[in-house]
Scaffold this motif. Sequence first.
Motif, PDB file in Angstrom:
ATOM      1  N   LEU A 192       0.833  -1.200   0.000  1.00 17.25           N
ATOM      2  CA  LEU A 192       0.000   0.000   0.000  1.00 17.25           C
ATOM      3  C   LEU A 192       0.870   1.253   0.000  1.00 17.25           C
ATOM      4  O   LEU A 192       0.629   2.200  -0.769  1.00 17.25           O
ATOM      5  N   GLY A 193       1.889   1.261   0.851  1.00 17.39           N
ATOM      6  CA  GLY A 193       2.798   2.401   0.884  1.00 17.39           C
ATOM      7  C   GLY A 193       3.538   2.574  -0.427  1.00 17.39           C
ATOM      8  O   GLY A 193       3.807   3.704  -0.857  1.00 17.39           O
ATOM      9  N   ALA A 194       3.889   1.459  -1.089  1.00 17.76           N
ATOM     10  CA  ALA A 194       4.582   1.536  -2.373  1.00 17.76           C
ATOM     11  C   ALA A 194       3.712   2.221  -3.417  1.00 17.76           C
ATOM     12  O   ALA A 194       4.197   3.058  -4.194  1.00 17.76           O
ATOM     13  N   LEU A 195       2.433   1.900  -3.430  1.00 16.70           N
ATOM     14  CA  LEU A 195       1.522   2.546  -4.377  1.00 16.70           C
ATOM     15  C   LEU A 195       1.378   4.038  -4.064  1.00 16.70           C
ATOM     16  O   LEU A 195       1.298   4.868  -4.981  1.00 16.70           O
ATOM     17  N   ILE A 196       1.352   4.370  -2.782  1.00 19.73           N
ATOM     18  CA  ILE A 196       1.289   5.786  -2.404  1.00 19.73           C
ATOM     19  C   ILE A 196       2.542   6.524  -2.872  1.00 19.73           C
ATOM     20  O   ILE A 196       2.477   7.630  -3.406  1.00 19.73           O
ATOM     21  N   GLY A 197       3.710   5.894  -2.683  1.00 15.90           N
ATOM     22  CA  GLY A 197       4.959   6.519  -3.090  1.00 15.90           C
ATOM     23  C   GLY A 197       4.997   6.809  -4.581  1.00 15.90           C
ATOM     24  O   GLY A 197       5.417   7.893  -5.005  1.00 15.90           O
ATOM     25  N   VAL A 198       4.563   5.856  -5.403  1.00 15.73           N
ATOM     26  CA  VAL A 198       4.546   6.064  -6.850  1.00 15.73           C
ATOM     27  C   VAL A 198       3.606   7.202  -7.218  1.00 15.73           C
ATOM     28  O   VAL A 198       3.928   8.047  -8.067  1.00 15.73           O
ATOM     29  N   SER A 199       2.443   7.243  -6.589  1.00 19.37           N
ATOM     30  CA  SER A 199       1.460   8.277  -6.924  1.00 19.37           C
ATOM     31  C   SER A 199       1.922   9.664  -6.516  1.00 19.37           C
ATOM     32  O   SER A 199       1.499  10.664  -7.102  1.00 19.37           O
ATOM     33  N   LEU A 200       2.803   9.765  -5.505  1.00 26.52           N
ATOM     34  CA  LEU A 200       3.275  11.069  -5.048  1.00 26.52           C
ATOM     35  C   LEU A 200       4.396  11.626  -5.923  1.00 26.52           C
ATOM     36  O   LEU A 200       4.656  12.828  -5.901  1.00 26.52           O
ATOM     37  N   VAL A 201       5.056  10.759  -6.690  1.00 24.23           N
ATOM     38  CA  VAL A 201       6.163  11.212  -7.535  1.00 24.23           C
ATOM     39  C   VAL A 201       5.712  11.383  -8.982  1.00 24.23           C
ATOM     40  O   VAL A 201       5.920  12.435  -9.589  1.00 24.23           O
ATOM     41  N   GLY A 202       5.089  10.348  -9.541  1.00 19.94           N
ATOM     42  CA  GLY A 202       4.666  10.434 -10.928  1.00 19.94           C
ATOM     43  C   GLY A 202       5.853  10.697 -11.836  1.00 19.94           C
ATOM     44  O   GLY A 202       6.933  10.122 -11.694  1.00 19.94           O
ATOM     45  N   GLY A 203       5.680  11.614 -12.778  1.00 24.90           N
ATOM     46  CA  GLY A 203       6.760  11.978 -13.685  1.00 24.90           C
ATOM     47  C   GLY A 203       7.422  13.287 -13.322  1.00 24.90           C
ATOM     48  O   GLY A 203       8.174  13.845 -14.124  1.00 24.90           O
ATOM     49  N   SER A 204       7.163  13.788 -12.121  1.00 25.55           N
ATOM     50  CA  SER A 204       7.714  15.072 -11.708  1.00 25.55           C
ATOM     51  C   SER A 204       9.188  14.926 -11.343  1.00 25.55           C
ATOM     52  O   SER A 204       9.550  14.165 -10.442  1.00 25.55           O
ATOM     53  N   ALA A 205      10.039  15.682 -12.044  1.00 21.87           N
ATOM     54  CA  ALA A 205      11.470  15.656 -11.730  1.00 21.87           C
ATOM     55  C   ALA A 205      11.750  16.283 -10.377  1.00 21.87           C
ATOM     56  O   ALA A 205      12.697  15.902  -9.689  1.00 21.87           O
ATOM     57  N   PHE A 206      10.922  17.243  -9.973  1.00 18.75           N
ATOM     58  CA  PHE A 206      11.096  17.907  -8.681  1.00 18.75           C
ATOM     59  C   PHE A 206      10.725  16.984  -7.532  1.00 18.75           C
ATOM     60  O   PHE A 206      11.395  16.941  -6.490  1.00 18.75           O
ATOM     61  N   ALA A 207       9.647  16.203  -7.701  1.00 16.64           N
ATOM     62  CA  ALA A 207       9.144  15.375  -6.608  1.00 16.64           C
ATOM     63  C   ALA A 207      10.039  14.178  -6.326  1.00 16.64           C
ATOM     64  O   ALA A 207      10.027  13.652  -5.207  1.00 16.64           O
ATOM     65  N   TYR A 208      10.827  13.748  -7.304  1.00 14.79           N
ATOM     66  CA  TYR A 208      11.633  12.540  -7.122  1.00 14.79           C
ATOM     67  C   TYR A 208      12.684  12.691  -6.022  1.00 14.79           C
ATOM     68  O   TYR A 208      12.702  11.893  -5.070  1.00 14.79           O
ATOM     69  N   PRO A 209      13.593  13.685  -6.069  1.00 19.62           N
ATOM     70  CA  PRO A 209      14.567  13.808  -4.969  1.00 19.62           C
ATOM     71  C   PRO A 209      13.918  14.160  -3.643  1.00 19.62           C
ATOM     72  O   PRO A 209      14.381  13.717  -2.582  1.00 19.62           O
ATOM     73  N   VAL A 210      12.839  14.942  -3.692  1.00 21.64           N
ATOM     74  CA  VAL A 210      12.131  15.266  -2.451  1.00 21.64           C
ATOM     75  C   VAL A 210      11.505  14.010  -1.855  1.00 21.64           C
ATOM     76  O   VAL A 210      11.560  13.783  -0.646  1.00 21.64           O
ATOM     77  N   GLY A 211      10.920  13.179  -2.716  1.00 20.02           N
ATOM     78  CA  GLY A 211      10.298  11.949  -2.239  1.00 20.02           C
ATOM     79  C   GLY A 211      11.308  10.986  -1.648  1.00 20.02           C
ATOM     80  O   GLY A 211      11.064  10.366  -0.606  1.00 20.02           O
ATOM     81  N   LEU A 212      12.466  10.843  -2.299  1.00 21.70           N
ATOM     82  CA  LEU A 212      13.511   9.981  -1.746  1.00 21.70           C
ATOM     83  C   LEU A 212      13.983  10.506  -0.391  1.00 21.70           C
ATOM     84  O   LEU A 212      14.216   9.734   0.546  1.00 21.70           O
ATOM     85  N   GLY A 213      14.126  11.822  -0.278  1.00 24.95           N
ATOM     86  CA  GLY A 213      14.504  12.413   1.004  1.00 24.95           C
ATOM     87  C   GLY A 213      13.438  12.202   2.057  1.00 24.95           C
ATOM     88  O   GLY A 213      13.742  11.942   3.234  1.00 24.95           O
ATOM     89  N   LEU A 214      12.159  12.291   1.661  1.00 27.32           N
ATOM     90  CA  LEU A 214      11.056  12.068   2.608  1.00 27.32           C
ATOM     91  C   LEU A 214      11.126  10.661   3.185  1.00 27.32           C
ATOM     92  O   LEU A 214      11.008  10.468   4.405  1.00 27.32           O
TER      93      LEU A 214
END
Length: 321
Positions: free
Chosen positions: A254-276
């Motif tokens: 469930l968390g994995a699906l949430i993680g994918v949905s929060l990043v999508g194709g956004s280049a900005f969200a990817y490093p922020v998401g990994l840091g989160l």
Amino acid sequence: MKNRNRLSRMRQNPISPVYPQPFWIRRLYKHTQKHRKHLALLIGAFCVLLLLWVFAWLNPLENRREVTSLALLGGLAGFVSTTLGAIPALLIKKLQQRTEDVMLGAAAGMMLAATSFSLILPGLEAGINLTGHMVWSATLVVTGMTIGVLLMLGLEALTPHEHFKLGPCGPGHERYARVWLFVFAIALHNLPEGMAVGFGFSRGDLTVGIPLTLAISLQNLPEGLAVAMALRTVGASRWTALWITAATGLLEPLGALIGVSLVGGSAFAYPVGLGLAAGAMIFVVSHEVIPETHRNNHQTPATLGLMGGFALMLVLDSILI
């Protein structure tokens, strides 16, 4: 008698009738009044998550089905490893405290290694590709880490749960059986791990997602056994402890699906998401796992277990990349 008293109060003040409220709503309201800072932190963290979701929605993935499938498989691997780790609880009546502390120490080491090599370093690399400057890259990752810590602080303060040694805490904890309090505590651990897997696979980069999934799956083995044995100590039967531990592992996909949905194709969200994800996992290790292993005068064996787990993941990560 209670209904008569309620009716009498309504007749005395018909303009403001008394409506019964569930206990947990009253308890949560009182608890949040005492923890307004934590509530503010949690609301702020959710606002940032909503912002990340908006960025992801505006920049959809081209290979969304493939990436989502990879993230789901990674989350399911965490679920399976948690279940496999809990199976020995069917045969073991009691786990020595020293052994449990060493196992949890090894799990903490694996989590720290996964955070360092599979979350922070790829996040920094993605940030450099996006901004072209190391300082701005580090700023993005640290921003994500801050959000992850704030999220865990808020959830930890406002969710009823029970630590292995410190006892129950959170709003309305006295209304729940100890088994359910342990379930809530495990959920607070497994959800960020699943989100980390989702963030790791969100770009379809197997060199990030596979080592991270392997690290989380390996650390779930000793953690699953420790959780199942802890459930048995609070009165759960062997099979009940197994099924509850396995059920909490479902939060990882469930968390994995949430993680994918929060990043999508956004280049900005990817490093922020990994840091989160990194911030949330470091918080769990420092706030929960390591203190648990040091409360029984087994600091040295637990620390050696942590170093062993960290070294193991360092070698495996080097082989897989």
